[in-house]
Design an enzyme around this catalytic site. Structure first.
Site, short mmCIF file in Angstrom:
data_model
loop_
_atom_site.label_atom_id
_atom_site.label_comp_id
_atom_site.label_asym_id
_atom_site.label_seq_id
_atom_site.Cartn_x
_atom_site.Cartn_y
_atom_site.Cartn_z
N GLY A 14 -8.03 2.11 6.81
CA GLY A 14 -8.02 0.72 7.27
C GLY A 14 -8.63 -0.20 6.23
O GLY A 14 -9.54 0.19 5.48
N HIS A 27 3.93 5.98 11.70
CA HIS A 27 2.79 5.26 12.29
C HIS A 27 3.09 3.79 12.59
O HIS A 27 2.19 3.02 12.85
CB HIS A 27 1.50 5.42 11.47
CG HIS A 27 1.62 5.10 10.00
ND1 HIS A 27 1.10 5.92 9.04
CD2 HIS A 27 2.17 4.06 9.36
CE1 HIS A 27 1.32 5.40 7.84
NE2 HIS A 27 1.98 4.25 8.01
N ASN A 62 0.81 -1.23 0.00
CA ASN A 62 0.00 0.00 0.00
C ASN A 62 0.84 1.27 0.00
O ASN A 62 0.33 2.36 0.27
CB ASN A 62 -0.96 0.00 1.20
CG ASN A 62 -0.21 0.03 2.54
OD1 ASN A 62 1.00 -0.13 2.59
ND2 ASN A 62 -0.94 0.23 3.62
N HIS A 104 -4.36 5.57 11.37
CA HIS A 104 -3.27 5.88 10.43
C HIS A 104 -3.77 5.90 8.98
O HIS A 104 -3.00 6.10 8.06
CB HIS A 104 -2.12 4.89 10.57
CG HIS A 104 -2.26 3.59 9.84
ND1 HIS A 104 -3.39 2.80 9.93
CD2 HIS A 104 -1.41 2.93 9.01
CE1 HIS A 104 -3.22 1.72 9.19
NE2 HIS A 104 -2.04 1.76 8.61
#
Length: 463
Positions: free
Chosen positions: A394, A335, A223, A391
């Site tokens: 999700g 994060h 990601n 963060h």
């Protein structure tokens, strides 16, 4: 005298008949294989005579510790009750992620915890999990991608540039960003990070220096992304004295690459050996910060975090040069990390695995997906969340589920509907794989306030 060092050699030297012999043989075998046996014994004799002088040494420090203050290895059990915790957006979180946090809250070293509204299950702590511990650091509480972070740069360029110069911007991201395990920049840049003492003093980190040098300014797979978009600044009292309005912006998401992954793997292994836990929670093994390995991991983790920042700085500097603009502002945050933080008057180690630090006044970035907005946020310092926020949006669907559920044509349709150009990216990163970022933000209004909004337009990901 045989060529290979043995326990008998160490006993003859005066080593006590305990675990210090196994530790010494292990360290020598791992880091001093090429030294002649006589040289090793000479050095071992010096350590035995004055172990205090070698505390903190990359190779001999662990041996010195075994002679002066040996680590006690004992089977750990979970408490029967959980320490205090909060779950945000509970109805939007899968049960497995909750159960993973609940197990972590029963660790003997746990102090407090929280689950962010973007949470989903992972290894060790769930993604979106926050855990405070007493003088202990959990490598898998930090995660494999140590120091994974967001970085957002705002430029004094009109938003019309996104359409008028789209071809040039697509070329910049295609040619000047590198992704995955094998892509590196042709022209390597040096950085002060490579003069960090850990690259000389910690043998594992020393071996990773060449890889880190080659991967500087690159992004991982999955990601991770680099994207152009527009930022709408809504708060007139912002930290940069910028007039409310739209700004051309660059947003990147990546971590510490092979450096962080290897550090995580090595110290997780050491933690499981020193802290045996029941099988279903073995990924939550910790290192005592008073031990050699605990201190070494802390140094290596912080180095990996600084290296992740250096990678982002390199990406943004390269692209700023290519578009010929000096940044107006940059906002960034980790994060996947552990911080020393005071909880109820006591210093604790706060792990945020997929969670954004949100101390009062602290700025951060919470991205959505490649077709959903991201948010520049200011922390409200909520003690119940251990001063943390989500963060991102999700994941709603696992990578495997995405490959079963979505097609390239469906993704293209979604991208077209939002006027987003995608370079690279797989089905497992489909925009539909993610939760609704607006719902996630609604579930954390007591954790952060929104300063601005980022809208992605040209997105580059791994192929």
């Amino acid at each position: 005298m045989g060529k290979k060092l043995s326990g008998k050699d160490l006993i003859k030297l005066g080593f006590p008949k305990n675990n210090s012999i196994n530790i010494t043989l292990g360290q020598i075998n791992r880091y001093h294989k090429r030294l002649k046996k006589e040289q090793v014994l000479q050095q071992a004799a010096l350590v035995l005579a004055n172990p205090e002088e070698y505390i903190g040494d990359g190779v001999w420090g662990k041996i010195a510790e075994s002679l002066t203050d040996p680590v006690v290895v004992k089977k750990q059990t979970l408490r029967s009750t959980r320490v205090p915790h909060m779950v945000y957006g509970e109805n939007e979180i899968d049960d497995q992620a909750k159960y993973q946090l609940y197990d972590a809250l029963k660790l003997p070293v746990a102090v407090a915890g929280a689950l962010m509204p973007d949470a989903h299950s992972g290894y060790g702590l769930p993604i979106g999990g926050v855990l405070a511990t007493d003088n202990a650091v959990i490598p898998y509480g930090v995660g494999v991608d140590i120091g994974c972070r967001m970085s957002l740069t705002l430029y004094p360029i009109k938003i019309s540039y996104l359409k008028g110069k789209k071809h040039q911007l697509v070329n910049i991201l295609s040619e000047h960003t590198k992704f995955g395990m094998y892509e590196t920049h042709k022209n390597k840049h040096d950085h002060e990070i490579f003069s960090h003492h850990a690259f000389k003093n910690i043998p594992l980190v020393k071996r990773l220096k060449d890889k880190a040098y080659k991967q500087l300014g690159t992004s991982g797979g999955g990601n991770h992304f680099v994207e152009f978009g527009s930022v709408q600044i809504t708060d007139p009292n912002n930290e940069w004295d910028l007039a409310p309005g739209e700004y051309l912006s660059l947003l990147s998401h990546s971590g510490s690459r092979g450096l962080g992954a290897n550090i995580a793997k090595h110290y997780t292994y050491l933690a499981t050996k020193q802290c045996p836990l029941p099988k279903h929670v073995q990924h939550l093994a910790w290192l005592d910060l008073n031990t050699h390995d605990g201190q070494e991991y802390w140094i290596a983790m912080n180095l990996a975090g600084d290296y992740a920042q250096a990678c982002h700085d390199n990406i943004h500097a390269r692209i700023s040069k290519l578009i010929g603009a000096r940044p107006l502002a940059n906002i960034a945050n980790h994060h996947n990390f552990a911080w020393k933080q005071e909880i109820d008057g006591k210093e604790c180690i706060v792990h945020r695995k997929g969670a954004t630090p949100a101390a009062k006044g602290e700025l951060g970035i919470i991205p959505g997906s490649m077709t959903a907005p991201g948010y520049i946020v200011r922390g409200l310092g909520n003690p119940d969340s251990l001063q943390s926020a989500s963060h991102g949006a999700g994941r709603l669907h696992s990578r495997r589920k995405c490959k079963e559920k979505f097609t390239q044509s469906a993704i293209k349709k979604e991208l077209a509907a939002h006027d987003v150009t995608l370079i690279g990216g797989g089905v497992d990163e489909a925009p539909m794989a993610y939760k609704d970022i607006k719902k996630v933000m609604a579930n954390q209004q007591e954790l952060v306030e929104v300063v601005g909004t980022f809208t992605p337009k040209i997105v580059r990901m791994d192929k």
